[in-house]
Design a protein around this motif. Structure first.
Motif, mmCIF file in Angstrom:
data_model
loop_
_atom_site.group_PDB
_atom_site.id
_atom_site.type_symbol
_atom_site.label_atom_id
_atom_site.label_comp_id
_atom_site.label_asym_id
_atom_site.label_seq_id
_atom_site.Cartn_x
_atom_site.Cartn_y
_atom_site.Cartn_z
ATOM 1 N N PHE A 130 19.437 -31.726 -20.741
ATOM 2 C CA PHE A 130 18.903 -31.146 -19.513
ATOM 3 C C PHE A 130 19.467 -29.746 -19.390
ATOM 4 N N PHE A 131 18.621 -28.770 -19.054
ATOM 5 C CA PHE A 131 19.112 -27.404 -18.911
ATOM 6 C C PHE A 131 18.182 -26.587 -18.036
ATOM 7 N N ASP A 132 18.681 -25.457 -17.605
ATOM 8 C CA ASP A 132 17.920 -24.502 -16.817
ATOM 9 C C ASP A 132 17.074 -23.687 -17.794
ATOM 10 N N GLY A 133 15.764 -23.864 -17.726
ATOM 11 C CA GLY A 133 14.854 -23.201 -18.661
ATOM 12 C C GLY A 133 14.841 -21.693 -18.556
ATOM 13 N N ARG A 134 15.484 -21.151 -17.517
ATOM 14 C CA ARG A 134 15.567 -19.692 -17.398
ATOM 15 C C ARG A 134 16.565 -19.104 -18.382
ATOM 16 N N LEU A 135 17.310 -19.981 -19.072
ATOM 17 C CA LEU A 135 18.182 -19.523 -20.152
ATOM 18 C C LEU A 135 17.325 -19.400 -21.414
ATOM 19 N N PRO A 136 17.600 -18.402 -22.287
ATOM 20 C CA PRO A 136 16.810 -18.288 -23.512
ATOM 21 C C PRO A 136 17.019 -19.529 -24.378
ATOM 22 N N HIS A 137 15.908 -20.108 -24.880
ATOM 23 C CA HIS A 137 16.032 -21.348 -25.637
ATOM 24 C C HIS A 137 14.902 -21.503 -26.656
ATOM 25 N N VAL A 138 15.196 -22.281 -27.688
ATOM 26 C CA VAL A 138 14.202 -22.617 -28.705
ATOM 27 C C VAL A 138 14.713 -23.831 -29.504
ATOM 28 N N PRO A 139 13.825 -24.799 -29.797
ATOM 29 C CA PRO A 139 14.223 -25.903 -30.673
ATOM 30 C C PRO A 139 14.001 -25.518 -32.130
ATOM 31 N N LYS A 140 14.867 -26.013 -33.009
ATOM 32 C CA LYS A 140 14.743 -25.767 -34.451
ATOM 33 C C LYS A 140 14.825 -27.102 -35.171
ATOM 34 N N ASN A 141 13.784 -27.429 -35.915
ATOM 35 C CA ASN A 141 13.792 -28.643 -36.727
ATOM 36 C C ASN A 141 14.161 -28.247 -38.143
ATOM 37 N N ARG A 142 15.397 -28.509 -38.515
ATOM 38 C CA ARG A 142 15.889 -28.116 -39.837
ATOM 39 C C ARG A 142 15.805 -29.276 -40.837
ATOM 40 N N SER A 143 15.217 -30.388 -40.426
ATOM 41 C CA SER A 143 15.136 -31.560 -41.304
ATOM 42 C C SER A 143 13.814 -31.568 -42.073
ATOM 43 N N ASN A 144 13.622 -32.598 -42.884
ATOM 44 C CA ASN A 144 12.385 -32.729 -43.662
ATOM 45 C C ASN A 144 11.359 -33.631 -42.979
ATOM 46 N N ALA A 145 11.669 -34.108 -41.768
ATOM 47 C CA ALA A 145 10.765 -35.010 -41.049
ATOM 48 C C ALA A 145 10.445 -34.420 -39.679
ATOM 49 N N SER A 146 9.335 -34.856 -39.115
ATOM 50 C CA SER A 146 8.969 -34.406 -37.775
ATOM 51 C C SER A 146 9.957 -34.935 -36.741
ATOM 52 N N CYS A 147 10.092 -34.194 -35.677
ATOM 53 C CA CYS A 147 10.893 -34.612 -34.529
ATOM 54 C C CYS A 147 9.923 -34.814 -33.371
ATOM 55 N N HIS A 148 10.018 -35.969 -32.704
ATOM 56 C CA HIS A 148 9.180 -36.258 -31.544
ATOM 57 C C HIS A 148 10.070 -36.323 -30.328
ATOM 58 N N MET A 149 9.638 -35.646 -29.260
ATOM 59 C CA MET A 149 10.443 -35.681 -28.039
ATOM 60 C C MET A 149 9.556 -35.747 -26.807
ATOM 61 N N LEU A 150 10.124 -36.383 -25.795
ATOM 62 C CA LEU A 150 9.521 -36.392 -24.471
ATOM 63 C C LEU A 150 10.164 -35.250 -23.704
ATOM 64 N N ILE A 151 9.341 -34.421 -23.080
ATOM 65 C CA ILE A 151 9.844 -33.292 -22.307
ATOM 66 C C ILE A 151 9.372 -33.458 -20.865
ATOM 67 N N VAL A 152 10.277 -33.248 -19.928
ATOM 68 C CA VAL A 152 9.906 -33.252 -18.519
ATOM 69 C C VAL A 152 10.329 -31.910 -17.935
ATOM 70 N N TYR A 153 9.351 -31.177 -17.399
ATOM 71 C CA TYR A 153 9.617 -29.894 -16.750
ATOM 72 C C TYR A 153 9.665 -30.117 -15.235
ATOM 73 N N PHE A 154 10.636 -29.515 -14.576
ATOM 74 C CA PHE A 154 10.777 -29.584 -13.129
ATOM 75 C C PHE A 154 10.562 -28.172 -12.579
ATOM 76 N N PHE A 155 9.359 -27.899 -12.089
ATOM 77 C CA PHE A 155 9.019 -26.591 -11.545
ATOM 78 C C PHE A 155 9.287 -26.576 -10.049
ATOM 79 N N ASN A 156 10.018 -25.575 -9.575
ATOM 80 C CA ASN A 156 10.274 -25.454 -8.131
ATOM 81 C C ASN A 156 9.007 -25.058 -7.417
ATOM 82 N N GLN A 157 8.797 -25.640 -6.237
ATOM 83 C CA GLN A 157 7.646 -25.285 -5.406
ATOM 84 C C GLN A 157 8.130 -24.398 -4.282
ATOM 85 N N LYS A 158 8.041 -23.104 -4.478
ATOM 86 C CA LYS A 158 8.498 -22.149 -3.454
ATOM 87 C C LYS A 158 7.395 -21.199 -3.141
#
Length: 189
Positions: A161-189
């Motif tokens: 879990f992290f604050d998406g306002r930080l610079p970020h990127v996933p890197k798959n360095r393996s030989n197989a696919s990576c599957h992930m569930l992502i949940v974004y929490f957008f503020n309603q302001k």
């Protein structure tokens, strides 16, 4: 802040009870409360009143100041949960149900977006910023998450879990696919 505080207090009570080799019932008896209340407090489902809190701390043979020492009320912007650290818990009147708490976070009014991502081997993208908090649960494979200059290595069953306002990127360095569930929490302001 209240969610982080509650979870930390819950974790500390359970940890100290186990350290003292007390059962739920023994701690409940010493604290003059019910076993069910101790269980609910330890599982973060009930907030103890101050008198109950002090009674539990006293029953654990601790000084109040020591119990709350180093309690961090500032919530981190990056939380990594390894699957071996997921917290098992029970709910009342269940049989054959195995619960594990992966992640709990209190957020104010928010829009939630659930996404499945398949990250192919050697995939590439520049770092991005998202106007949302992000929760990642690794379903299969492995991934290195670069966030704000730090690398977090995750494998199946881990979460992040992290604050998406930080610079970020996933890197798959393996030989197989990576599957992930992502949940974004957008503020309603």
């Amino acid at each position: 802040m209240e969610g982080a505080f509650l979870l930390e207090v819950s974790r500390r009570i359970k940890e100290k009870r186990i350290d003292k080799k007390l059962t739920l019932q023994e701690l409940a008896d010493k604290s003059n409360v019910s076993k069910g209340l101790i269980s609910q407090i330890e599982n973060g489902r009930s907030i103890p009143s101050l008198p109950v809190m002090f009674s539990i701390i006293q029953s654990l043979e601790m000084e109040v100041g020591d119990f709350f020492k180093d309690l961090n009320l500032v919530e981190p912007t990056i939380i990594v949960q390894k699957k071996e650290n997921y917290e098992p818990f029970e709910k009342e009147n269940t049989k054959g149900f195995t619960y594990q708490r992966i992640f709990t976070k209190s957020l104010q009014a928010t829009t939630i977006d659930f996404v499945l991502l398949e990250l192919m081997p050697n995939s590439h993208r520049e770092e991005v910023y998202t106007e949302a908090f992000e929760f990642k649960y690794i379903l299969s494979g492995e991934v290195d998450y670069l966030i704000n200059g730090d690398v977090y290595s995750l494998s199946a069953g881990d979460s992040l879990f992290f604050d998406g306002r930080l610079p970020h990127v996933p890197k798959n360095r393996s030989n197989a696919s990576c599957h992930m569930l992502i949940v974004y929490f957008f503020n309603q302001k």
